[in-house]
Design an enzyme around this catalytic site. Structure first.
Site, PDB file in Angstrom:
ATOM      1  N   GLU A  89       7.484  -8.494  -9.829  1.00  0.00           N
ATOM      2  CA  GLU A  89       6.398  -8.075  -8.936  1.00  0.00           C
ATOM      3  C   GLU A  89       6.680  -8.639  -7.554  1.00  0.00           C
ATOM      4  OE1 GLU A  89       3.697  -6.340  -7.174  1.00  0.00           O
ATOM      5  OE2 GLU A  89       3.596  -5.963  -9.344  1.00  0.00           O
ATOM      6  N   ASP A 138       5.881   4.850  -8.959  1.00  0.00           N
ATOM      7  CA  ASP A 138       5.617   5.861  -7.938  1.00  0.00           C
ATOM      8  C   ASP A 138       6.471   7.100  -8.221  1.00  0.00           C
ATOM      9  OD1 ASP A 138       5.348   7.377  -5.588  1.00  0.00           O
ATOM     10  OD2 ASP A 138       5.257   5.601  -4.315  1.00  0.00           O
ATOM     11  N   GLU A 214      -3.801   2.170 -15.760  1.00  0.00           N
ATOM     12  CA  GLU A 214      -4.165   3.060 -16.859  1.00  0.00           C
ATOM     13  C   GLU A 214      -5.667   3.027 -17.126  1.00  0.00           C
ATOM     14  OE1 GLU A 214      -2.253   3.933 -21.307  1.00  0.00           O
ATOM     15  OE2 GLU A 214      -1.531   2.294 -20.029  1.00  0.00           O
TER      16      GLU A 214
END
Length: 234
Positions: A89, A138, A214
């Site tokens: 990340e 993406d 999600e």
């Protein structure tokens, strides 16, 4: 206070070249999680081929690209204590939130790296990886060449992923799903071992771990989730 200011300056100069005006407070909080966050590239690279030493065991290593704030990583690490997990990340806040969640659970099989997915070969050795998770990347509509899942990723995995290792992919983007299926058909070393265009209505739904995206997507939209498992076969 002087000591803290020095730490801020050192961190700022590590990440940024321009003079400091103000700073993201989560940048400094990286130091609060030395057992869960690595942000210096040299340290990460020094573990290349030695991640089992970092974790202190010989368990297989799985990696997630783009962990967000760590809900998925934390939950899968809890479910699989027999595996080690590396999460990638870039954003300071997300790294700190993810590390905090794992720390509260006293998980010892997780580490988060501030690193890009394109740099896997810099800190992973040949056949050091047993599995890879890519959740909702993406789709880069109109600029598909920038997608995470493309031929160049599999070229890296040719060396890094063990035979029998699996790439797990989730997306809400139907065309991305179809494009990945088409791509894998062209690759000799990989095959699709499972796929569905409606994950939450499939036999995989019961064991599915929902990411933050999600949860949000399902709450706001009535849209299918696509899912693929791709195995390295030779």
């Amino acid at each position: 206070m002087e000591h803290k200011e020095k730490e801020i300056e050192e961190l700022w100069s590590y990440f940024f070249k321009k003079p400091r005006n103000n700073y993201n407070p989560y940048m400094l909080r990286l130091l609060d999680f030395p057992d869960y966050i690595l942000f210096k590239k040299k340290m990460m690279n020094d573990y290349k081929g030695k991640w089992k030493e970092f974790f202190g065991n010989d368990n297989p290593i799985y990696l997630e690209i783009g962990t967000g704030s760590g809900n998925f990583t934390k939950e899968i690490a809890k479910r699989h204590p027999e595996r080690n997990f590396i999460g990638l990340e870039l954003r300071f806040k997300r790294l700190c939130l993810a590390a905090s969640k794992c720390q509260k659970e006293s998980l010892n099989n997780v580490v988060f790296l501030r690193r890009r997915g394109e740099e896997l070969a810099e800190f992973l050795e040949k056949e050091e990886l047993s599995g890879l998770y890519i959740n909702f990347p993406d789709p880069w509509e109109g600029n598909e060449k920038n997608r995470m899942i493309q031929a160049s990723l599999f070229s890296s995995l040719d060396s890094l992923l063990k035979v029998g290792g699996i790439l797990f992919f989730k997306t809400d983007h139907d065309q991305y799903y179809q494009d990945v299926l088409t791509l894998v058909d062209t690759l000799e070393q990989y095959q699709v071992i499972y796929h569905t265009s409606d994950l939450h209505q499939s036999e995989k739904a019961e064991n599915n771990i929902k990411t933050e995206f999600e949860h949000l997507f399902l709450y706001k939209h009535n849209k299918n989730i696509n899912y693929i498992e791709i195995q390295k076969v030779k």
